[in-house]
Design a protein around this motif. Sequence first.
Motif, PDB file in Angstrom:
ATOM      1  N   GLU A 116      52.060 -47.694  -9.696  1.00 32.13           N
ATOM      2  CA  GLU A 116      52.207 -46.935 -11.089  1.00 32.13           C
ATOM      3  C   GLU A 116      52.183 -45.903 -10.615  1.00 32.13           C
ATOM      4  O   GLU A 116      50.982 -45.595  -9.848  1.00 32.13           O
ATOM      5  N   ASN A 134      55.453 -44.222 -16.439  1.00 38.29           N
ATOM      6  CA  ASN A 134      54.762 -44.607 -17.542  1.00 38.29           C
ATOM      7  C   ASN A 134      55.941 -43.225 -18.635  1.00 38.29           C
ATOM      8  O   ASN A 134      56.342 -42.714 -18.186  1.00 38.29           O
ATOM      9  N   GLU A 145      57.196 -48.093 -18.011  1.00 40.75           N
ATOM     10  CA  GLU A 145      55.780 -47.975 -18.771  1.00 40.75           C
ATOM     11  C   GLU A 145      55.943 -48.059 -20.022  1.00 40.75           C
ATOM     12  O   GLU A 145      55.343 -46.855 -20.754  1.00 40.75           O
ATOM     13  N   THR A 176      54.848 -48.390 -24.719  1.00 38.16           N
ATOM     14  CA  THR A 176      53.762 -49.202 -25.209  1.00 38.16           C
ATOM     15  C   THR A 176      54.829 -49.830 -26.579  1.00 38.16           C
ATOM     16  O   THR A 176      55.600 -49.097 -26.995  1.00 38.16           O
ATOM     17  N   ASP A 196      53.021 -51.795 -22.112  1.00 36.02           N
ATOM     18  CA  ASP A 196      51.735 -51.020 -21.519  1.00 36.02           C
ATOM     19  C   ASP A 196      50.446 -50.868 -22.899  1.00 36.02           C
ATOM     20  O   ASP A 196      51.082 -51.731 -23.789  1.00 36.02           O
ATOM     21  N   LYS A 251      51.651 -55.946 -19.801  1.00 33.88           N
ATOM     22  CA  LYS A 251      50.427 -55.264 -19.586  1.00 33.88           C
ATOM     23  C   LYS A 251      48.897 -55.623 -20.438  1.00 33.88           C
ATOM     24  O   LYS A 251      48.969 -54.778 -21.453  1.00 33.88           O
ATOM     25  N   ASP A 284      45.820 -54.559 -21.337  1.00 36.34           N
ATOM     26  CA  ASP A 284      44.673 -53.830 -21.704  1.00 36.34           C
ATOM     27  C   ASP A 284      43.520 -53.664 -21.006  1.00 36.34           C
ATOM     28  O   ASP A 284      42.956 -54.456 -20.702  1.00 36.34           O
ATOM     29  N   GLU A 305      45.225 -54.770 -16.070  1.00 36.69           N
ATOM     30  CA  GLU A 305      44.744 -53.141 -15.842  1.00 36.69           C
ATOM     31  C   GLU A 305      42.874 -52.682 -15.849  1.00 36.69           C
ATOM     32  O   GLU A 305      42.760 -53.712 -17.344  1.00 36.69           O
TER      33      GLU A 305
END
Length: 279
Positions: free
Chosen positions: A58, A117, A149, A151, A179, A200, A202, A236
């Motif tokens: 990343e 991101n 990635e 959200t 994400d 992913k 959190d 993560e």
Amino acid sequence: AKNQGRNRYAFYTSDLTVTAQHRMEMENDMRRGLERNEFILHYQPKQDLASGNLNGVEALVRWQHPQRGLVDPDQFIPLAEETGLIVDLGRRIIDLACAQIADWRHAGLALPRVAINVSGVQLIGTQLVTDLRRALSEHDIPASLLELEITEDFVMNQNREAIHLLELFRDMNIQLAIDDFGTGYSSLAYLKELPLDTLKIDRSFVAGLPGSHHDAAISQTIIVLAHNLGMSVVAEGVETPEQRQLLLEQGCDSVQGYLISAPLPPTQFVTTFLKTVPS
Ligand code: C2E
Ligand code: CA
Ligand code: CA
Ligand code: CA
């Protein structure tokens, strides 16, 4: 008392002025920083749980500020989003990542997919598609080496346009990950509408592992959900061997976090994690 009221008023106005002024200064500072190439990327590895192999990386932005030193993204991304500067900054980030990928490929290094991101603001309109297409062709790298990635906040307002945009990325062969999964306010309905590859988990859920039954239930549920929908899962913020062990037992695909490595400057990332392609 009259005086005090006056002072208070003066205090509030000057305070607001200072805030607005501070924001403007920071915005100008960011523009200057963009011109002078002060934004850089650090790279954090993702590890395949079953094999222990590197299976992704990343890219995380930092601001190498002439006075303030290395500034974390939490200090400037929100303002960049509010002011719209994120579009220019985002373009720079894409360019930096693609240039880096091209460099590593030319050096004959075996590369995993690189995740970038992307803020919700960047997903309005088609500028991002244009920027990605241009960067990929300019640096001559395959889109399959890229992952975005995004959200949940973005997919929450799932409108036709947003879905169409994600479909464009899929058609380009760029992978998509959600994400901070589980922290947004969205329903799960979007998961079946969108062409997603990865969820992913959190960091806030990983933090309580392995001790917290609630967090363990949440991570297990996300893993099962993802797999049943044909997606892979990355956890993560993995910091301890016990967290990694539980995630392995729960069937999680990959882990990312300080246990494996903090985000590193490119040169350090190369020497620690990248190997030459055997010829
Ligand atoms: P994120 O995408 O959820 O990134 C994970 C953050 O957790 C990173 O912070 C990373 O350094 C940190 N981290 C990684 N492993 C661990 C761990 O084991 N423990 C703990 N406590 N933290 C860990 P960072 O680099 O400061 O980035 C913060 C956030 O800023 C990111 O959260 C992301 O939302 C945003 N961001 C970073 N780079 C970019 C970018 O290039 N573009 C955009 N739009 N946003 C970015
Ligand atoms: Ca991320
Ligand atoms: Ca996160
Ligand atoms: Ca985040």
